[in-house]
Design a protein around this motif. Structure first.
Motif, PDB file in Angstrom:
ATOM      1  N   SER A  44       0.895  -1.244   0.228  1.00 10.92           N
ATOM      2  CA  SER A  44      -0.137   0.060  -0.209  1.00 10.92           C
ATOM      3  C   SER A  44       0.821   1.270  -0.290  1.00 10.92           C
ATOM      4  CB  SER A  44      -0.807   0.110   1.147  1.00 10.92           C
ATOM      5  OG  SER A  44      -1.699   1.243   1.373  1.00 10.92           O
ATOM      6  N   SER A  45       0.187   2.313  -0.767  1.00  6.89           N
ATOM      7  CA  SER A  45       1.172   3.413  -0.577  1.00  6.89           C
ATOM      8  C   SER A  45       0.590   4.537   0.200  1.00  6.89           C
ATOM      9  CB  SER A  45       1.337   4.132  -2.058  1.00  6.89           C
ATOM     10  OG  SER A  45       0.107   4.333  -2.683  1.00  6.89           O
ATOM     11  N   LYS A  46      -0.508   4.028   1.116  1.00  8.67           N
ATOM     12  CA  LYS A  46      -1.194   4.966   1.775  1.00  8.67           C
ATOM     13  C   LYS A  46      -0.984   4.592   3.289  1.00  8.67           C
ATOM     14  CE  LYS A  46      -4.895   4.947  -1.375  1.00  8.67           C
ATOM     15  NZ  LYS A  46      -6.279   4.673  -1.841  1.00  8.67           N
ATOM     16  N   GLU A  47      -0.348   5.577   4.001  1.00 11.32           N
ATOM     17  CA  GLU A  47      -0.032   5.401   5.568  1.00 11.32           C
ATOM     18  C   GLU A  47      -1.260   5.304   6.317  1.00 11.32           C
ATOM     19  OE1 GLU A  47       2.907   5.293   7.420  1.00 11.32           O
ATOM     20  OE2 GLU A  47       3.869   4.815   5.679  1.00 11.32           O
ATOM     21  N   GLU A  48      -2.161   6.009   5.862  1.00 14.11           N
ATOM     22  CA  GLU A  48      -3.477   5.776   6.863  1.00 14.11           C
ATOM     23  C   GLU A  48      -4.053   4.405   6.919  1.00 14.11           C
ATOM     24  OE1 GLU A  48      -5.543   7.125   2.994  1.00 14.11           O
ATOM     25  OE2 GLU A  48      -4.227   8.249   4.027  1.00 14.11           O
ATOM     26  N   GLN A  49      -3.940   3.627   5.859  1.00 16.04           N
ATOM     27  CA  GLN A  49      -4.148   2.200   5.842  1.00 16.04           C
ATOM     28  C   GLN A  49      -3.522   1.285   6.767  1.00 16.04           C
ATOM     29  OE1 GLN A  49      -4.366   0.572   1.680  1.00 16.04           O
ATOM     30  NE2 GLN A  49      -6.419   1.662   1.428  1.00 16.04           N
ATOM     31  N   LEU A  50      -2.415   1.802   6.523  1.00 16.14           N
ATOM     32  CA  LEU A  50      -1.352   1.001   7.684  1.00 16.14           C
ATOM     33  C   LEU A  50      -1.563   1.116   9.117  1.00 16.14           C
ATOM     34  CD1 LEU A  50       1.357  -0.835   7.434  1.00 16.14           C
ATOM     35  CD2 LEU A  50       2.559   1.162   7.578  1.00 16.14           C
ATOM     36  N   GLY A  51      -1.887   2.433   9.235  1.00 16.27           N
ATOM     37  CA  GLY A  51      -2.300   2.775  10.757  1.00 16.27           C
ATOM     38  C   GLY A  51      -3.620   2.184  11.034  1.00 16.27           C
ATOM     39  N   ARG A  52      -4.539   1.904  10.388  1.00 20.72           N
ATOM     40  CA  ARG A  52      -5.793   1.153  10.714  1.00 20.72           C
ATOM     41  C   ARG A  52      -5.350  -0.229  10.785  1.00 20.72           C
ATOM     42  NH1 ARG A  52     -10.116   3.650   6.350  1.00 20.72           N
ATOM     43  NH2 ARG A  52      -9.296   1.983   5.198  1.00 20.72           N
ATOM     44  N   VAL A  53      -4.561  -0.881  10.073  1.00 26.29           N
ATOM     45  CA  VAL A  53      -4.296  -2.425  10.043  1.00 26.29           C
ATOM     46  C   VAL A  53      -3.773  -2.302  11.648  1.00 26.29           C
ATOM     47  CG1 VAL A  53      -2.604  -3.871   9.110  1.00 26.29           C
ATOM     48  CG2 VAL A  53      -4.064  -2.677   7.614  1.00 26.29           C
ATOM     49  N   ARG A  54      -2.726  -1.387  11.846  1.00 24.43           N
ATOM     50  CA  ARG A  54      -1.881  -1.802  13.159  1.00 24.43           C
ATOM     51  C   ARG A  54      -3.138  -1.806  14.383  1.00 24.43           C
ATOM     52  NH1 ARG A  54       3.070   1.888  11.239  1.00 24.43           N
ATOM     53  NH2 ARG A  54       4.085   0.204  10.840  1.00 24.43           N
ATOM     54  N   ASP A  55      -4.160  -0.766  13.913  1.00 21.71           N
ATOM     55  CA  ASP A  55      -5.047  -0.751  15.179  1.00 21.71           C
ATOM     56  C   ASP A  55      -5.828  -1.948  15.276  1.00 21.71           C
ATOM     57  OD1 ASP A  55      -4.384   2.054  15.815  1.00 21.71           O
ATOM     58  OD2 ASP A  55      -5.964   2.852  14.466  1.00 21.71           O
ATOM     59  N   LEU A  56      -6.153  -2.537  14.192  1.00 24.79           N
ATOM     60  CA  LEU A  56      -7.000  -3.589  14.214  1.00 24.79           C
ATOM     61  C   LEU A  56      -6.312  -4.836  14.597  1.00 24.79           C
ATOM     62  CD1 LEU A  56      -8.770  -3.263  10.531  1.00 24.79           C
ATOM     63  CD2 LEU A  56      -9.892  -3.184  12.942  1.00 24.79           C
ATOM     64  N   PHE A  57      -4.772  -4.813  14.244  1.00 25.26           N
ATOM     65  CA  PHE A  57      -4.097  -6.169  14.845  1.00 25.26           C
ATOM     66  C   PHE A  57      -2.881  -5.770  15.750  1.00 25.26           C
ATOM     67  CE2 PHE A  57      -5.970  -7.004  10.626  1.00 25.26           C
ATOM     68  CZ  PHE A  57      -6.793  -8.213  11.008  1.00 25.26           C
ATOM     69  N   PRO A  58      -3.200  -5.095  16.814  1.00 22.13           N
ATOM     70  CA  PRO A  58      -2.177  -4.621  17.713  1.00 22.13           C
ATOM     71  C   PRO A  58      -0.975  -5.463  17.905  1.00 22.13           C
ATOM     72  CG  PRO A  58      -4.211  -5.019  18.868  1.00 22.13           C
ATOM     73  CD  PRO A  58      -4.355  -5.441  17.605  1.00 22.13           C
ATOM     74  N   GLY A  59      -1.107  -6.867  18.012  1.00 24.37           N
ATOM     75  CA  GLY A  59       0.044  -7.490  18.024  1.00 24.37           C
ATOM     76  C   GLY A  59       0.934  -7.879  17.157  1.00 24.37           C
ATOM     77  N   ALA A  60       0.375  -7.670  16.009  1.00 21.82           N
ATOM     78  CA  ALA A  60       1.305  -7.943  14.619  1.00 21.82           C
ATOM     79  C   ALA A  60       2.235  -7.309  14.418  1.00 21.82           C
ATOM     80  CB  ALA A  60       0.164  -8.069  13.506  1.00 21.82           C
ATOM     81  N   ASN A  61       3.151  -7.522  13.695  1.00 23.46           N
ATOM     82  CA  ASN A  61       4.185  -6.765  13.302  1.00 23.46           C
ATOM     83  C   ASN A  61       3.928  -6.449  11.568  1.00 23.46           C
ATOM     84  OD1 ASN A  61       6.064  -6.935  15.497  1.00 23.46           O
ATOM     85  ND2 ASN A  61       6.614  -8.748  14.576  1.00 23.46           N
ATOM     86  N   VAL A  62       3.744  -5.093  11.416  1.00 19.43           N
ATOM     87  CA  VAL A  62       2.988  -4.545   9.982  1.00 19.43           C
ATOM     88  C   VAL A  62       4.152  -3.821   9.362  1.00 19.43           C
ATOM     89  CG1 VAL A  62       1.117  -3.239   8.903  1.00 19.43           C
ATOM     90  CG2 VAL A  62       0.768  -4.621  11.013  1.00 19.43           C
ATOM     91  N   PHE A  63       4.211  -4.364   8.329  1.00 17.89           N
ATOM     92  CA  PHE A  63       5.405  -3.340   7.555  1.00 17.89           C
ATOM     93  C   PHE A  63       4.620  -3.091   6.119  1.00 17.89           C
ATOM     94  CE2 PHE A  63       7.361  -6.795  10.029  1.00 17.89           C
ATOM     95  CZ  PHE A  63       8.293  -6.183  10.551  1.00 17.89           C
ATOM     96  N   LEU A  64       5.262  -1.889   5.684  1.00 19.43           N
ATOM     97  CA  LEU A  64       4.805  -1.470   4.347  1.00 19.43           C
ATOM     98  C   LEU A  64       5.740  -1.585   3.294  1.00 19.43           C
ATOM     99  CD1 LEU A  64       2.541   0.614   3.031  1.00 19.43           C
ATOM    100  CD2 LEU A  64       3.908   2.607   3.671  1.00 19.43           C
ATOM    101  N   TYR A  65       5.121  -2.125   1.993  1.00 22.14           N
ATOM    102  CA  TYR A  65       5.855  -2.030   0.680  1.00 22.14           C
ATOM    103  C   TYR A  65       5.208  -1.396  -0.139  1.00 22.14           C
ATOM    104  CZ  TYR A  65       4.244  -6.415  -0.618  1.00 22.14           C
ATOM    105  OH  TYR A  65       3.304  -7.380  -1.401  1.00 22.14           O
ATOM    106  N   VAL A  66       5.599  -0.372  -0.993  1.00 22.37           N
ATOM    107  CA  VAL A  66       5.143   0.208  -1.898  1.00 22.37           C
ATOM    108  C   VAL A  66       4.911  -0.233  -3.116  1.00 22.37           C
ATOM    109  CG1 VAL A  66       4.875   2.530  -3.148  1.00 22.37           C
ATOM    110  CG2 VAL A  66       5.898   2.607  -0.445  1.00 22.37           C
ATOM    111  N   ARG A  67       3.847  -0.388  -3.664  1.00 20.89           N
ATOM    112  CA  ARG A  67       3.831  -1.047  -5.126  1.00 20.89           C
ATOM    113  C   ARG A  67       4.207  -0.303  -6.139  1.00 20.89           C
ATOM    114  NH1 ARG A  67      -2.641  -2.689  -5.715  1.00 20.89           N
ATOM    115  NH2 ARG A  67      -2.923  -3.533  -3.638  1.00 20.89           N
TER     116      ARG A  67
END
Length: 71
Positions: A44-67
């Motif tokens: 995803s190129s959208k930081e707000e989506q990454l923030g929502r994913v971190r909120d939904l899955f607080p224990g998960a390690n979430v990393f962003l890679y840009v398409r």
């Protein structure tokens, strides 16, 4: 024994997005329910989506890679 799953997703696992996102959300929620550690690589190129994913899955390690549009 710690169980760990690494998922590389082409869309963010969000409940109110496209069809693929909803299925990824269901998969991640079930893995989280079973106390499995998650590493999520989200395309995803959208930081707000990454923030929502971190909120939904607080224990998960979430990393962003840009398409990228090229090779």
């Amino acid at each position: 024994m710690i169980k760990k799953v690494m998922l590389i997703l082409n869309e963010a696992p969000l409940p109110y997005a496209g069809a693929a996102s909803r299925w990824y959300y269901i998969l991640c929620k079930e893995l989280q329910h079973r106390d499995i550690d998650l590493d999520l690589f989200v395309a995803s190129s959208k930081e707000e989506q990454l923030g929502r994913v971190r909120d939904l899955f607080p224990g998960a390690n979430v990393f962003l890679y840009v398409r990228d549009s090229g090779f």
